[in-house]
Design an enzyme around this catalytic site. Structure first.
Site, PDB file in Angstrom:
ATOM      1  N   ARG A  84       0.844  -1.202   0.000  1.00 50.13           N
ATOM      2  CA  ARG A  84       0.000   0.000   0.000  1.00 50.13           C
ATOM      3  C   ARG A  84       0.872   1.243   0.000  1.00 50.13           C
ATOM      4  O   ARG A  84       0.657   2.167  -0.774  1.00 50.13           O
ATOM      5  CB  ARG A  84      -0.919  -0.026   1.221  1.00 50.13           C
ATOM      6  CG  ARG A  84      -1.753   1.236   1.382  1.00 50.13           C
ATOM      7  CD  ARG A  84      -1.169   2.068   2.511  1.00 50.13           C
ATOM      8  NE  ARG A  84      -1.908   3.310   2.667  1.00 50.13           N
ATOM      9  CZ  ARG A  84      -1.344   4.482   2.858  1.00 50.13           C
ATOM     10  NH1 ARG A  84      -0.041   4.616   2.906  1.00 50.13           N
ATOM     11  NH2 ARG A  84      -2.066   5.553   3.017  1.00 50.13           N
ATOM     12  N   HIS A 122       2.933   6.056  -2.718  1.00 50.40           N
ATOM     13  CA  HIS A 122       4.019   7.036  -2.785  1.00 50.40           C
ATOM     14  C   HIS A 122       4.909   6.948  -4.018  1.00 50.40           C
ATOM     15  O   HIS A 122       5.724   7.834  -4.238  1.00 50.40           O
ATOM     16  CB  HIS A 122       4.875   6.945  -1.520  1.00 50.40           C
ATOM     17  CG  HIS A 122       4.086   7.239  -0.283  1.00 50.40           C
ATOM     18  ND1 HIS A 122       3.561   8.482  -0.009  1.00 50.40           N
ATOM     19  CD2 HIS A 122       3.690   6.438   0.738  1.00 50.40           C
ATOM     20  CE1 HIS A 122       2.885   8.438   1.133  1.00 50.40           C
ATOM     21  NE2 HIS A 122       2.947   7.212   1.601  1.00 50.40           N
TER      22      HIS A 122
END
Length: 116
Positions: free
Chosen positions: A76, A81
């Site tokens: 995740r 990011h």
């Protein structure tokens, strides 16, 4: 906002895993990689699963050490990011081969909690 219990997060995880399985059903990697909507949907599901996994209490994570909680949460974080560095092969392999197996383990956690 009322506090959610652990089962709510577990059911969220199962729901998003079902979505991933359904989105990629009857699809091969080539179709996946060329279908922007499915790619983005699967990535979003993995992001939500990873966020929900972070809400699983430590005692439950320790009771099921074979479930890759840390890896799901880490995926995740990478997806959120690394906008331009998503490894779509890893996303595909996770979606197609790992999620169906991991889903069975989350179903077992729910069953165990409901039997208490």
């Amino acid at each position: 906002m009322p506090k959610r219990d652990i089962k709510a997060f577990l059911y969220d995880i199962l729901s998003y895993m079902d979505d991933i399985i359904n989105f990629t059903k009857d699809m091969d990697y080539e179709e996946f990689i060329n279908n922007k909507a499915i790619k983005y949907a699967v990535i979003r599901c993995l992001e939500v699963i990873g966020e929900a996994v972070k809400k699983i209490p430590k005692d439950i994570r320790e009771k099921y050490p074979h479930i890759p909680f840390k890896e799901l949460a880490g995926m995740r974080d990478k997806l959120i990011h690394q906008y331009f560095g998503v490894d779509y092969l890893t996303v595909w392999e996770t979606a197609k081969y790992e999620i169906p197996e991991i889903k069975k383990e989350f179903e077992k956690i729910i069953k165990d909690l409901e039997e208490k």
